[in-house]
Motif scaffolding. Structure first.
Motif, PDB file in Angstrom:
ATOM      1  N   ASP A  44      -0.397  -4.837   5.820  1.00 14.19           N
ATOM      2  CA  ASP A  44      -0.458  -3.467   6.344  1.00 14.19           C
ATOM      3  C   ASP A  44       0.140  -3.354   7.748  1.00 14.19           C
ATOM      4  O   ASP A  44       1.195  -2.733   7.958  1.00 14.19           O
ATOM      5  CB  ASP A  44      -1.916  -2.972   6.357  1.00 14.19           C
ATOM      6  CG  ASP A  44      -2.496  -2.946   4.951  1.00 14.19           C
ATOM      7  OD1 ASP A  44      -1.710  -2.731   4.011  1.00 14.19           O
ATOM      8  OD2 ASP A  44      -3.714  -3.147   4.800  1.00 14.19           O
ATOM      9  N   ARG A  47       3.688  -4.755   8.567  1.00 14.47           N
ATOM     10  CA  ARG A  47       4.732  -3.911   8.002  1.00 14.47           C
ATOM     11  C   ARG A  47       4.981  -2.679   8.892  1.00 14.47           C
ATOM     12  O   ARG A  47       6.127  -2.283   9.126  1.00 14.47           O
ATOM     13  CB  ARG A  47       4.336  -3.480   6.580  1.00 14.47           C
ATOM     14  CG  ARG A  47       5.463  -2.792   5.827  1.00 14.47           C
ATOM     15  CD  ARG A  47       5.031  -2.385   4.433  1.00 14.47           C
ATOM     16  NE  ARG A  47       4.746  -3.547   3.619  1.00 14.47           N
ATOM     17  CZ  ARG A  47       3.561  -3.815   3.108  1.00 14.47           C
ATOM     18  NH1 ARG A  47       2.534  -3.009   3.342  1.00 14.47           N
ATOM     19  NH2 ARG A  47       3.377  -4.889   2.371  1.00 14.47           N
ATOM     20  N   SER A  48       3.905  -2.095   9.421  1.00 11.87           N
ATOM     21  CA  SER A  48       4.058  -0.923  10.297  1.00 11.87           C
ATOM     22  C   SER A  48       4.777  -1.293  11.591  1.00 11.87           C
ATOM     23  O   SER A  48       5.627  -0.546  12.085  1.00 11.87           O
ATOM     24  CB  SER A  48       2.685  -0.325  10.620  1.00 11.87           C
ATOM     25  OG  SER A  48       2.091   0.182   9.450  1.00 11.87           O
ATOM     26  N   LYS A  97       9.169   5.346   4.661  1.00 10.42           N
ATOM     27  CA  LYS A  97       8.321   4.199   4.301  1.00 10.42           C
ATOM     28  C   LYS A  97       7.062   4.152   5.156  1.00 10.42           C
ATOM     29  O   LYS A  97       5.971   3.837   4.669  1.00 10.42           O
ATOM     30  CB  LYS A  97       9.104   2.898   4.464  1.00 10.42           C
ATOM     31  CG  LYS A  97      10.240   2.738   3.468  1.00 10.42           C
ATOM     32  CD  LYS A  97      10.960   1.421   3.708  1.00 10.42           C
ATOM     33  CE  LYS A  97      12.114   1.243   2.726  1.00 10.42           C
ATOM     34  NZ  LYS A  97      12.849  -0.020   2.958  1.00 10.42           N
ATOM     35  N   ASN A 101       2.670   4.162   4.482  1.00 10.20           N
ATOM     36  CA  ASN A 101       2.003   2.917   4.884  1.00 10.20           C
ATOM     37  C   ASN A 101       1.008   3.179   6.017  1.00 10.20           C
ATOM     38  O   ASN A 101       0.915   2.444   6.982  1.00 10.20           O
ATOM     39  CB  ASN A 101       3.052   1.883   5.328  1.00 10.20           C
ATOM     40  CG  ASN A 101       2.440   0.505   5.529  1.00 10.20           C
ATOM     41  OD1 ASN A 101       1.714   0.023   4.672  1.00 10.20           O
ATOM     42  ND2 ASN A 101       2.710  -0.109   6.670  1.00 10.20           N
ATOM     43  N   THR A 103      -2.401   3.079   7.711  1.00 10.70           N
ATOM     44  CA  THR A 103      -3.561   2.183   7.554  1.00 10.70           C
ATOM     45  C   THR A 103      -4.630   2.392   8.619  1.00 10.70           C
ATOM     46  O   THR A 103      -5.799   2.092   8.377  1.00 10.70           O
ATOM     47  CB  THR A 103      -3.107   0.714   7.620  1.00 10.70           C
ATOM     48  OG1 THR A 103      -2.446   0.483   8.872  1.00 10.70           O
ATOM     49  CG2 THR A 103      -2.151   0.385   6.482  1.00 10.70           C
TER      50      THR A 103
END
Length: 618
Positions: A44, A47-48, A97, A101, A103
């Protein structure tokens, strides 16, 4: 309540299996917990952070491209450049994207703000294209602040996710500490329980077995006063009761049969000691069990030096016992025959070995073998008779030589035309008598050779000789006779063979005899092969005489080297004495070799014999 051993083993093994399952389940749960926390960080937040960095890079490309265009007063061209278009598409793709995403708390609002500020920045860029005259004011008043605002949003997004990573990492570390504590506690408990079982359970199983083994060894030493006391309430207690009953029965049997056994033993020993022949008993391991008085006298050692001793050890310093062990083991290359023992007079003994088994119908079984009984029989009278027979044959053969020679001379004179011409019938009679005389002459010669062999007076003139020369001598001697019978002799010579230690005359005589037999029993058009080759690693050279004749029946192979034995062939003339192969065998053995035959009916025969190679030091 009595629990059997099987149930106790099942309980013990089940507890150990339960400990293993408990460790497996707890370990799996804790590991999954750690995996979930670690996976949240990786899948999570990382990736951010990556998305924010990529968008920042695309934003820098947009801004750099546009500012370079402004310096050239060509903003329209800047918006149409491939680098600008590529950077814009990349930023928008990554922003999409990031929107999927989300979180962390506040990350959705921050992403929307980023999207809005980016849209404002794009609008400012497009307005600059429509109003080129106010481009410098736009660059200083709107474009740069809008760019920094988007950049600030990206920095906030990165900071938010990095903080989340640190926070979740702390949680994972705390979880790992908790897992270590829980696993240590569970593992410690399982280890303590397993150690207790390891200390107590094997002793419970093994100690009675050790006690049983010790008692059985006492029973084997004929100490039957043994008891076992197991009060375990399982099969061990039943085993103890059965053992005690067995020991009691053995004690009763020992008391009742010991006197009878000792009496029978003394009776057997008395019978053996009063036998006229020497008798020796050996067990399956070749240890001497008994020896009667006659055997002790012949061997020349005391009873204490024989009974209970290992046979091969006695044979190492006693020649007679060495021959006995050779006969027993089948290590003698040939039949030892009579053994000569000289005391005041010369005596001759034959060695007979009888194998003893549990069941006489199962003699081939090694596990059924108990030992051997060796008997030395006095055959002095038979030897003397055999010697007398040999002397008689020798005298008769010598006496026959003179009249045979005389008859042969007379036949030659009859065939001489100066004495007188014979008619056809007389010539046939003379020819028939000549054949009989030749046969008688050959027979007397064979008998003389046999008497020399039996008396041990064979004179050998051994020397080094090439095997090829021996084969050539025999070939040249018999090639004419083979040609007359329509046979071919194939001589296979190998000049690389080592020289042999042999008596040339007697070895050629053996080869000629074997070739003569091959000619006699091979039909016209057949082949006879002579060859020699090395015999493995035995330092021997092997000679062979092979034919394509009728072959020899299996039941005759063991008899063919016996004296006076002839193969019965109805369509062959029995014009031999039956001594040729017997004499050939003795000649080869006297030279340190061996002779044998391989054959089957209809497939021809192959006679082999070996001679020792010449010693390199000679």
């Amino acid at each position: 309540m009595n629990i059997n051993i099987k149930s106790k083993l099942s309980i013990g093994i089940g507890l150990l299996a339960g400990f293993v399952v408990l460790l497996w389940i707890s370990g799996s749960v804790f590991i999954n917990t750690l995996a979930e926390n670690s996976g949240a960080i990786i899948e999570d937040n990382i990736r951010s952070v990556s998305y924010a960095q990529q968008m920042e890079q695309s934003l820098n490309d947009l801004y750099t491209t546009h500012m370079s265009a402004l310096s050239g007063n060509n903003a329209v061209l800047a918006l149409k450049k491939d680098s600008y278009q590529k950077a814009a598409r990349q930023f928008e793709s990554i922003l999409a994207k990031q929107e999927s995403n989300i979180t962390e708390t506040g990350e959705r609002a921050l992403t929307n703000q980023l999207k809005e500020n980016y849209s404002n920045l794009c609008a400012i860029l497009e307005s600059a294209v429509q109003s080129p005259s106010i481009l410098p004011q736009i660059a200083s008043q709107q474009l740069t602040p809008a760019y920094h605002l988007v950049q600030q949003n990206l920095s906030q997004l990165t900071t938010m996710n990095v903080d989340a990573i640190h926070r979740k990492n702390s949680i994972a570390q705390q979880t790992a500490s908790n897992v270590t504590i829980y696993m240590s506690v569970i593992g410690g408990l399982c280890s303590i329980l397993g150690l207790l079982m390891l200390i107590r359970f094997p002793s419970y199983i093994v100690d009675p077995i050790h006690e049983l083994i010790r008692r059985i060894k006492e029973i084997a030493n004929r100490n039957y006063d043994q008891t076992l006391n197991f009060h375990t309430g399982d099969e061990y207690e039943e085993l103890a009761e059965a053992f005690n009953q067995m020991a009691g029965k053995l004690q009763e049997y020992e008391n009742s049969s010991l006197d009878r056994i000792m009496s029978e033993k003394k009776r057997v020993e008395a019978i053996i000691n009063h036998m006229g022949d020497a008798v020796i008993g050996l067990d399956a391991a070749k240890y001497v069990l008994f020896a009667n008085d006659k055997a002790i006298e012949l061997i020349g050692q005391g009873e204490e030096e024989l009974v209970g001793q290992y046979g091969p050890d006695i044979a190492s310093h006693n020649e007679l016992f060495h021959k006995i062990i050779q006969t027993l083991s089948g290590e003698a290359e040939e039949d030892i025959g009579y053994i000569k023992i000289t005391d005041k007079d010369e005596h001759y003994y034959s060695i007979e070995a009888t194998s003893v088994h549990h069941d006489r119908h199962e003699e081939a079984s090694q596990t059924n073998h108990l030992g051997n009984i060796i008997t030395l029989k006095n055959v002095t009278k038979f030897h003397e008779l055999d010697q007398a027979k040999t002397n008689f044959i020798s005298v008769v053969s010598h006496e026959l030589k003179t009249p045979i020679s005389s008859i042969n001379m007379s036949l030659r004179l009859l065939g001489d035309t100066r004495v007188g011409k014979l008619n056809e019938e007389q010539e046939q009679l003379v020819s028939s008598i000549q054949k009989d005389i030749r046969r008688m002459k050959q027979t007397t010669a064979d008998l003389l050779d046999l008497t020399q062999i039996e008396s041990g007076n064979v004179q050998l003139n051994t020397q080094k000789v090439n095997p090829s020369h021996l084969l050539e001598y025999a070939y040249e001697t018999m090639i004419m006779q083979a040609s007359q019978r329509g046979l071919e002799i194939d001589l296979q010579l190998d000049e690389s063979l080592p020289q042999v230690q042999a008596d040339t005359q007697k070895t050629v005589w053996v080869l000629v005899n074997l070739i003569s037999n091959a000619i006699r029993y091979t039909d016209s058009g057949g082949h006879i092969t002579l060859k020699a080759q090395k015999n493995g690693e035995d330092h021997l050279v092997q000679f062979a005489v092979k034919d394509t004749g009728e072959g020899i029946a299996p039941d005759e192979l063991d008899k063919i080297f016996d004296k006076y034995y002839q193969i019965d062939r109805n369509h062959k003339d029995r014009n031999g004495s039956g001594l040729g192969l017997s004499i050939a065998k003795e000649f080869i053995i006297a030279q340190g070799g061996r002779i044998w035959v391989e054959s089957s009916p209809g497939s021809g025969s192959c006679f082999y014999f070996t001679l020792p190679q010449m010693n390199k030091d000679t």
